[in-house]
Design an enzyme around this catalytic site. Structure first.
Site, PDB file in Angstrom:
ATOM      1  N   ARG A 218      -5.131  -0.085  -5.580  1.00 50.65           N
ATOM      2  CA  ARG A 218      -6.012   0.557  -6.556  1.00 50.65           C
ATOM      3  C   ARG A 218      -6.227   2.038  -6.298  1.00 50.65           C
ATOM      4  NH1 ARG A 218      -6.639  -4.476  -6.555  1.00 50.65           N
ATOM      5  NH2 ARG A 218      -6.366  -4.145  -4.342  1.00 50.65           N
ATOM      6  N   THR A 219      -6.544   2.388  -5.069  1.00 53.97           N
ATOM      7  CA  THR A 219      -6.924   3.779  -4.818  1.00 53.97           C
ATOM      8  C   THR A 219      -5.733   4.705  -5.065  1.00 53.97           C
ATOM      9  OG1 THR A 219      -8.451   2.938  -3.168  1.00 53.97           O
ATOM     10  CG2 THR A 219      -8.078   5.303  -3.177  1.00 53.97           C
TER      11      THR A 219
ATOM     12  N   LYS B 218       8.681  10.591  13.587  1.00 55.69           N
ATOM     13  CA  LYS B 218       9.334  11.360  14.668  1.00 55.69           C
ATOM     14  C   LYS B 218       8.316  11.943  15.640  1.00 55.69           C
ATOM     15  CE  LYS B 218      12.480  12.976  11.088  1.00 55.69           C
ATOM     16  NZ  LYS B 218      12.674  14.175  10.245  1.00 55.69           N
TER      17      LYS B 218
ATOM     18  N   ARG C 198      -5.493   8.587   2.734  1.00 58.51           N
ATOM     19  CA  ARG C 198      -6.032   7.377   3.385  1.00 58.51           C
ATOM     20  C   ARG C 198      -5.361   7.264   4.748  1.00 58.51           C
ATOM     21  NH1 ARG C 198      -6.574   1.452   0.776  1.00 58.51           N
ATOM     22  NH2 ARG C 198      -8.336   2.537  -0.160  1.00 58.51           N
TER      23      ARG C 198
ATOM     24  N   HIS D  77     -15.493   5.336   2.262  1.00 55.89           N
ATOM     25  CA  HIS D  77     -14.573   5.301   1.110  1.00 55.89           C
ATOM     26  C   HIS D  77     -15.354   5.908  -0.061  1.00 55.89           C
ATOM     27  CE1 HIS D  77     -11.434   4.244  -1.536  1.00 55.89           C
ATOM     28  NE2 HIS D  77     -11.270   2.960  -1.254  1.00 55.89           N
TER      29      HIS D  77
HETATM   30  N1   CP Z   1     -10.683  -0.719  -3.462  1.00 56.07           N
HETATM   31  C1   CP Z   1      -9.628  -0.314  -2.734  1.00 56.07           C
HETATM   32  O1   CP Z   1      -9.729   0.600  -1.893  1.00 56.07           O
HETATM   33  O2   CP Z   1      -8.475  -0.966  -3.003  1.00 56.07           O
HETATM   34  P1   CP Z   1      -7.045  -0.605  -2.398  1.00 56.07           P
HETATM   35  O3   CP Z   1      -7.106  -0.884  -0.909  1.00 56.07           O
HETATM   36  O4   CP Z   1      -6.060  -1.468  -3.121  1.00 56.07           O
HETATM   37  O5   CP Z   1      -6.824   0.865  -2.623  1.00 56.07           O
END
Ligand code: CP
Length: 302
Positions: free
Chosen positions: A51-52, A80, A101, A129
């Site tokens: 999703r993110t 590397k 991320r 998050h």
């Molecule tokens: N909600 C969320 O962070 O989903 P993903 O891990 O799929 O990005």
């Protein structure tokens, strides 16, 4: 908010967060535009995501921008031995904004401090998050008509759940009553509870979910996260501790909605999906509009 990185939800004031939600409402009405046509966004995902990553990329594509990046670091020079510092300094040459991320807590803060372009934290380990929180606030406001004075039940992994940590902190601005449901091993950390206490808000802790359902406006379910456990046996022991099914939400309030940042495993039965009280897939859609609003604000377009 021009050029202002978003690493922790507290980096943006309540007013700034609400401004993003208001702009997101505009994008929901008109998600396809060309305002990012002169911009390149870097999407650096060192940890899995559906999703993110895809909602950020969809958000950029629908606004006419370009995306560069990777969805796993094994295909990059990190393999590397390149450091995060050198990766960020290099990618900043190729982009106007970095979305990252990374499994290491604090990595997004580090990146934001050394990067010449703004950084958006798309999740750093079990820490925060914040973009999920903005879309959660958007979803709550949209379904409840307000963010104020709500009873929010949070269920599952409250210890390692970064979506929970950021959302609790943000909801402390709105006189929320928190109902915290978790196994004893996965209770909300004291460092996050401290925010609730500082605001003198009320929280209740439970190990069972049933008794919170009649009081809740929002039920925010989360997954027990296998990847955060060092002991696989402990994960196996508690992985199926919560399972919401259709009958359990029959007598909830009219305005009651089930949210989940997703992915889910077994904590929400498929038979809940058809209920008008299930909101988690719409919640994921809202991520596109909120991320459009955030990027447009940071780039100084909105
Ligand atoms: N909600 C969320 O962070 O989903 P993903 O891990 O799929 O990005």
């Amino acid at each position: 908010m021009k050029n202002k990185s978003l690493v922790s939800i507290n980096d943006y004031s309540k007013e700034e967060q609400l401004r993003i939600l208001d702009i997101a409402q505009e994008f929901e009405k008109k998600p396809v535009q060309t305002i990012l046509q002169d911009y390149v966004i870097a999407s650096l995902f060192f940890e899995p995501s559906t999703r993110t990553r895809l909602s950020f990329e969809s958000a950029v594509n629908r606004l006419g921008g370009k995306v560069v990046g990777f969805s796993e670091a094994s295909n990059t020079s990190v393999k590397k031995g390149e450091s995060l510092r050198d990766t960020i300094l290099t990618v900043a040459n190729y982009s106007d904004l970095i979305v990252m991320r990374n499994p290491v807590e604090g990595s997004a803060r580090f990146a934001s401090e050394i990067s010449p372009v703004p950084v958006i934290n798309a999740g750093d380990g079990a820490n925060q998050h914040p973009t999920q929180t903005l879309l959660d606030l958007y979803s709550i406001r949209k379904t409840q008509g307000t963010l104020d004075n709500l009873h929010i039940a949070m269920v599952g992994d409250l210890k390692y759940g970064r979506t929970i940590h950021s959302l609790v902190i943000a909801l402390c601005n709105y006189n929320t009553t928190f109902h915290l449901v978790s196994p004893v091993e996965l209770k909300l950390p004291s460092s996050v509870k401290m925010h609730i206490k500082e605001r003198k808000l009320t929280y209740h802790q439970y190990t069972e979910m049933d008794e919170v359902l009649p009081h809740a406006d929002i039920l925010y379910m989360t997954r027990i996260q296998r990847e955060r456990f060092s002991d696989p046996l402990e994960y196996e022991r508690i992985k199926n501790v919560y399972n919401l099914h259709k009958d359990m939400i029959a007598d909830t309030k009219e305005n009651f909605r089930v949210l989940h940042p997703l992915p889910r495993v077994n904590e929400i039965a498929i038979n809940v999906d058809k209920s008008p009280k299930a909101y988690y897939f719409e919640q994921a859609l809202n991520g596109v509009f909120v991320r459009q609003a955030l990027m447009a604000s940071i780039l100084g377009i909105k």
